[in-house]
Scaffold this motif. Structure first.
Motif, short mmCIF file in Angstrom:
data_model
loop_
_atom_site.label_atom_id
_atom_site.label_comp_id
_atom_site.label_asym_id
_atom_site.label_seq_id
_atom_site.Cartn_x
_atom_site.Cartn_y
_atom_site.Cartn_z
N VAL A 111 33.85 43.67 44.87
CA VAL A 111 33.93 42.39 45.56
C VAL A 111 32.74 41.56 45.13
O VAL A 111 31.68 42.09 44.80
N CYS A 112 32.91 40.24 45.11
CA CYS A 112 31.82 39.35 44.68
C CYS A 112 32.07 37.96 45.21
O CYS A 112 33.19 37.63 45.63
N GLY A 113 31.02 37.14 45.17
CA GLY A 113 31.19 35.73 45.51
C GLY A 113 31.86 35.01 44.36
O GLY A 113 32.87 34.33 44.53
N ARG A 114 31.29 35.18 43.16
CA ARG A 114 31.87 34.58 41.96
C ARG A 114 32.00 35.63 40.88
O ARG A 114 31.17 36.55 40.79
N LEU A 115 33.03 35.49 40.07
CA LEU A 115 33.30 36.45 39.00
C LEU A 115 33.18 35.75 37.65
O LEU A 115 33.88 34.78 37.38
N ALA A 116 32.27 36.25 36.81
CA ALA A 116 32.07 35.66 35.49
C ALA A 116 32.18 36.72 34.40
O ALA A 116 31.54 36.63 33.36
N LEU A 117 32.98 37.75 34.67
CA LEU A 117 33.22 38.81 33.69
C LEU A 117 34.71 38.92 33.40
O LEU A 117 35.53 38.86 34.33
N ILE A 138 35.05 49.41 36.34
CA ILE A 138 35.59 48.71 37.51
C ILE A 138 37.05 48.34 37.24
O ILE A 138 37.34 47.60 36.30
N ARG A 139 37.95 48.87 38.06
CA ARG A 139 39.38 48.66 37.85
C ARG A 139 39.75 47.20 38.06
O ARG A 139 40.52 46.61 37.32
N ARG A 140 39.21 46.61 39.12
CA ARG A 140 39.56 45.22 39.42
C ARG A 140 38.46 44.61 40.29
O ARG A 140 37.83 45.31 41.07
N ALA A 141 38.23 43.32 40.14
CA ALA A 141 37.24 42.61 40.96
C ALA A 141 37.93 41.52 41.77
O ALA A 141 38.84 40.84 41.27
N TYR A 142 37.48 41.37 43.00
CA TYR A 142 38.01 40.36 43.92
C TYR A 142 36.88 39.39 44.26
O TYR A 142 35.86 39.79 44.81
N ALA A 143 37.08 38.12 43.93
CA ALA A 143 36.03 37.11 44.14
C ALA A 143 36.38 36.20 45.32
O ALA A 143 37.55 35.82 45.50
N LEU A 144 35.38 35.83 46.09
CA LEU A 144 35.60 34.90 47.20
C LEU A 144 36.09 33.54 46.70
O LEU A 144 36.84 32.85 47.39
N THR A 145 35.66 33.17 45.48
CA THR A 145 36.06 31.86 44.94
C THR A 145 37.57 31.79 44.65
O THR A 145 38.10 30.69 44.49
N GLU A 146 38.23 32.94 44.61
CA GLU A 146 39.70 32.92 44.47
C GLU A 146 40.35 32.37 45.74
O GLU A 146 41.44 31.80 45.70
#
Length: 371
Positions: A318-324, A334-342
């Motif tokens: 989980v993250c605020g923003r995803l830049a990867l 990491i299988r998948r990332a979930y960003a708050l900006t989504e």
């Protein structure tokens, strides 16, 4: 079918949520969708700010000491103790958080309080000290820290040099004979996510000076002053990994205190009891405020994911923003990332509403991985 067991091992979302709050919000979101799932939380840190809080969340006792702040004023700093192990965070004494808004002192900010905090840990009976370094307001090569521990740095007239990195240029003699003898009896672990050398194009002033208010001229002054300081204390340690951490405090700890450098997240996972928690998990959720290129270089989520992957346990972030890109995430385990900006594209709203948004993200993870 065996009930899933989730381990939430995330770092803070800087400026929004502490690591403990991240764990609480993720847990709340997971339980809303999958109330039967077992959830264990282990807030993590990589040696920078938040390290003491992570230790306290893992069962260490929080202690406080009045020490000298980076500008010379007294500040209250916390450290953590369990049995004969202490976790000391230099940012608690000498961090940017102790500077008033818009006020910097790149040439004079001191690590004296960090030395006083190490003394407090010695007084508490610590035999192992995890010294987390990061988030500093200072670029004094740890000279202030060493002075608090009994070292003396004198100019050509035999007078103590001034505080901060600027004063190092005036050192004529360094006397380490007065260092607290208890330092020779402890295992001092320098825990950092930074492996920069002390000086040069990848050194502490050039890479980190600007965020501490240094101008281009200040950076040149600090680099030359640190190089002079190292020529007096021991130039060979100046290129060791971690020497440039936290304005060079890493160098001071390595050259004068017999510290050994370890990547901060590795040390903290050991100290926090990550391995046994991981053995109980079927899914790991990690994360931090920004998942970006820096994450891959020793930050907490990368360390958690590497350990989980080695144990064959799936990891989401989980993250605020995803830049990867997905490939970079996959490469880190990491299988998948979930960003708050989504959910909320406006970064300001994202930071202000991070808690509720993170709960919604956790609901999505529960639907995707636990149903």
């Amino acid at each position: 079918m065996e009930t899933a067991r989730v381990l939430v091992a995330a770092d803070k979302f800087k400026g929004s949520l502490t690591a403990v709050q991240v764990a609480e919000r993720v847990t709340a979101g997971l339980r809303r969708v999958a109330p039967e799932v077992g959830v264990e939380t282990l807030p993590v840190a990589d040696g920078g700010d938040g390290t003491v809080a992570a230790a306290v969340a893992a069962g260490f006792e929080r202690r406080e000491a009045r020490v000298t702040g980076p500008l010379g004023d007294p500040v209250t700093a916390a450290y953590a103790v369990r049995d004969t192990t202490a976790v000391v965070e230099m940012a608690e004494a000498s961090g940017l958080q102790h500077l008033p808004a818009g006020v910097f002192a790149p040439l004079t900010a001191t690590t004296y309080g960090s030395g006083e905090l190490l003394l407090a840990a010695l007084e508490a009976g610590a035999r192992t000290i995890v010294f987390g370094v990061g988030g500093s307001a200072t670029t004094d090569g740890g000279a202030g820290m060493l002075a608090a521990l009994g070292a003396r740095f004198l100019d050509a007239d035999g007078k103590p040099v001034g505080p901060g990195g600027g004063g190092l240029a005036d050192i004529a003699t360094a006397d380490l004979s007065g260092l607290d003898p208890r330092l020779g009896e402890v295992d001092l672990i320098l825990a950092s996510d930074v492996d920069n050398p002390l000086t040069g194009p990848k050194g502490a002033p050039e890479v980190y000076g600007r965020q501490k208010g240094a101008t281009e001229d200040d950076i040149a002054v600090l680099d030359a002053a640190l190089a002079h300081y190292a020529s007096v204390l021991g130039p060979e340690q100046a290129d060791l990994p971690g020497a440039g951490a936290a304005g060079g405090i890493g160098y001071g700890a390595l050259v004068a205190l017999g510290a050994r450098f370890r990547p901060g997240i590795e040390v903290m996972l050991d100290v926090l009891g990550f391995a046994p928690a991981l053995a109980r998990a079927t899914l790991v959720i990690t994360g931090e405020g920004s998942l970006d290129e820096q994450t891959l270089h020793g930050k907490a989520p990368a360390g958690v994911a590497a350990a989980a992957r080695a144990a064959g346990i799936e990891v989401v972030a989980v993250c605020g923003r995803l830049a990867l890109a997905p490939e970079a995430l996959g490469g880190a385990g990491i299988r998948r990332a979930y960003a708050l900006t989504e959910l909320e594209p406006d970064p300001a709203v994202c930071m202000a509403e991070a808690g509720p948004l993170l709960e919604r993200v956790a609901e999505s993870i529960a639907r995707d991985f636990l149903r």
